[in-house]
Design a protein around this motif. Structure first.
Motif, mmCIF file in Angstrom:
data_model
loop_
_atom_site.group_PDB
_atom_site.id
_atom_site.type_symbol
_atom_site.label_atom_id
_atom_site.label_comp_id
_atom_site.label_asym_id
_atom_site.label_seq_id
_atom_site.Cartn_x
_atom_site.Cartn_y
_atom_site.Cartn_z
ATOM 1 N N PHE A 1 0.857 -1.183 0.000
ATOM 2 C CA PHE A 1 0.000 0.000 0.000
ATOM 3 C C PHE A 1 0.895 1.235 0.000
ATOM 4 N N LEU A 2 0.820 2.006 -1.083
ATOM 5 C CA LEU A 2 1.575 3.249 -1.194
ATOM 6 C C LEU A 2 0.592 4.408 -1.101
ATOM 7 N N SER A 3 0.555 5.056 0.040
ATOM 8 C CA SER A 3 -0.359 6.173 0.261
ATOM 9 C C SER A 3 0.360 7.457 -0.147
ATOM 10 N N THR A 4 0.166 7.849 -1.393
ATOM 11 C CA THR A 4 0.951 8.930 -1.988
ATOM 12 C C THR A 4 0.147 10.210 -2.202
ATOM 13 N N ALA A 5 -1.149 10.109 -2.359
ATOM 14 C CA ALA A 5 -1.977 11.278 -2.660
ATOM 15 C C ALA A 5 -1.882 12.339 -1.570
ATOM 16 N N GLY A 6 -1.948 13.585 -1.985
ATOM 17 C CA GLY A 6 -1.954 14.683 -1.023
ATOM 18 C C GLY A 6 -2.192 16.009 -1.723
ATOM 19 N N ILE A 7 -2.568 17.007 -0.932
ATOM 20 C CA ILE A 7 -2.761 18.352 -1.466
ATOM 21 C C ILE A 7 -2.017 19.359 -0.602
ATOM 22 N N LEU A 8 -1.658 20.479 -1.199
ATOM 23 C CA LEU A 8 -1.021 21.575 -0.474
ATOM 24 C C LEU A 8 -2.077 22.538 0.065
ATOM 25 N N ASP A 9 -1.637 23.507 0.858
ATOM 26 C CA ASP A 9 -2.561 24.484 1.439
ATOM 27 C C ASP A 9 -2.148 25.915 1.153
ATOM 28 N N ALA A 10 -1.393 26.127 0.065
ATOM 29 C CA ALA A 10 -0.944 27.464 -0.351
ATOM 30 C C ALA A 10 -0.063 28.136 0.695
ATOM 31 N N TYR A 11 0.518 27.335 1.584
ATOM 32 C CA TYR A 11 1.465 27.851 2.591
ATOM 33 C C TYR A 11 0.841 28.946 3.457
ATOM 34 N N GLN A 12 -0.436 28.796 3.777
ATOM 35 C CA GLN A 12 -1.150 29.823 4.526
ATOM 36 C C GLN A 12 -1.013 29.635 6.037
ATOM 37 N N PRO A 13 -0.705 30.707 6.780
ATOM 38 C CA PRO A 13 -0.730 30.619 8.240
ATOM 39 C C PRO A 13 -2.164 30.467 8.728
ATOM 40 N N ALA A 14 -2.319 30.101 9.983
ATOM 41 C CA ALA A 14 -3.636 29.753 10.514
ATOM 42 C C ALA A 14 -4.684 30.836 10.290
ATOM 43 N N LEU A 15 -4.355 32.087 10.577
ATOM 44 C CA LEU A 15 -5.356 33.146 10.499
ATOM 45 C C LEU A 15 -5.637 33.607 9.074
ATOM 46 N N ALA A 16 -4.901 33.056 8.102
ATOM 47 C CA ALA A 16 -5.172 33.378 6.702
ATOM 48 C C ALA A 16 -6.037 32.308 6.051
ATOM 49 N N THR A 17 -6.424 31.300 6.831
ATOM 50 C CA THR A 17 -7.284 30.239 6.317
ATOM 51 C C THR A 17 -8.555 30.200 7.149
ATOM 52 N N ASP A 18 -9.327 29.134 7.025
ATOM 53 C CA ASP A 18 -10.536 28.982 7.831
ATOM 54 C C ASP A 18 -10.729 27.503 8.158
ATOM 55 N N TYR A 19 -11.660 27.241 9.048
ATOM 56 C CA TYR A 19 -11.830 25.874 9.537
ATOM 57 C C TYR A 19 -12.230 24.882 8.437
ATOM 58 N N PRO A 20 -13.172 25.234 7.537
ATOM 59 C CA PRO A 20 -13.513 24.291 6.465
ATOM 60 C C PRO A 20 -12.311 23.936 5.578
ATOM 61 N N THR A 21 -11.455 24.911 5.303
ATOM 62 C CA THR A 21 -10.263 24.631 4.494
ATOM 63 C C THR A 21 -9.323 23.688 5.223
ATOM 64 N N ILE A 22 -9.163 23.920 6.532
ATOM 65 C CA ILE A 22 -8.313 23.037 7.329
ATOM 66 C C ILE A 22 -8.887 21.625 7.349
ATOM 67 N N GLN A 23 -10.204 21.509 7.511
ATOM 68 C CA GLN A 23 -10.849 20.202 7.482
ATOM 69 C C GLN A 23 -10.610 19.487 6.148
ATOM 70 N N HIS A 24 -10.671 20.246 5.048
ATOM 71 C CA HIS A 24 -10.470 19.670 3.720
ATOM 72 C C HIS A 24 -9.058 19.102 3.581
#
Length: 243
Positions: free
Chosen positions: A78-101
């Motif tokens: 099992f090679l678990s390779t999939a992933g996504i980035l988060d645009a290098y955003q600090p916590a207060l520049a994002t929101d909870y739904p984005t973090i959940q995603h």
């Protein structure tokens, strides 16, 4: 490229439609494996030993449906390779739904699939798992708040599983890529490519790595020669984290 014989083995790869995952797909097919790919995109190749499943890892229900409809007992690797980035955003520049995603794709989907695949491996006393972590699993700055949290969580998950299931002969490790030139990092090379050049300059070896270099490292971790390597993070970052 490292060469091994995987004839008769089934290798299950998430994120196999592009980047590191696609390099892994091609590599294991060349070495005789039967390869299953899970990705929301179409895999850009056809092969008699390749089966592709189109599933969005951001959708927990879709993963559950896939698990319920698919016989996962045949998986050797099992090679678990999939992933996504988060645009290098600090916590207060994002929101909870984005973090959940980000957490769902980079961590919770991994957990869902592992819990479906691991029981049969334990029953058979045979199996290999390699998780795709990141330098962000060790240090800050390799991603934003959400990505760094998810990858730290993934590393902890890997280590605990490796400890708990070593007596069952389940071989578990992770890889931490640094600057790897893949479609996920395409934005760094757009325009005059200033970001890509900057990253290369900040890397001690002064270049980005190819996806194939990570695929080759994966082959080592799934090979008989690495059976005594357990619960470890193999860092492939051109020296980034030693600075």
């Amino acid at each position: 490229m490292i060469s091994q014989d995987y004839t008769g083995q089934t290798v299950f790869i998430t994120g196999g439609a592009s980047g590191i995952g696609l390099a892994q797909v091609k590599t294991y097919l060349e070495m005789g494996a039967t390869v299953w790919v899970l990705d929301q995109q179409a895999v850009p190749l056809e092969h008699p030993r390749l089966t592709a499943y189109k599933v969005d890892l951001a959708d927990a229900d879709a993963i559950t449906n896939f698990i319920e409809q698919t016989d996962l007992s045949k998986i050797d690797v099992f090679l678990s390779t999939a992933g996504i980035l988060d645009a290098y955003q600090p916590a207060l520049a994002t929101d909870y739904p984005t973090i959940q995603h980000v957490m769902q794709v980079d961590l919770m989907a991994v957990v869902q699939l592992t819990l479906a695949i691991l029981p049969n491996m334990v029953q058979c006393q045979h199996g290999t798992i390699v998780y795709m972590a990141s330098i962000a699993s060790q240090v800050a700055g390799g991603g934003g708040a959400a990505y760094t949290m998810a990858k730290h969580g993934l590393l902890g998950w890997m280590k605990q599983l490796a400890l708990d299931y070593a007596p069952s002969q389940i071989h578990i490790n992770a890889i931490a890529p640094g600057a790897i030139k893949t479609p996920m990092n395409q934005a760094d090379f757009e325009g005059d490519g200033a970001m890509g050049k900057s990253v290369a300059e900040q890397t001690p070896v002064k270049r980005w790595a190819s996806a194939q270099e990570v695929a080759d490292a994966t082959v080592y971790l799934t090979s008989p020669e690495a059976r005594y390597v357990q619960g470890q993070l193999l860092v492939i970052d051109g020296g980034w984290t030693i600075q």
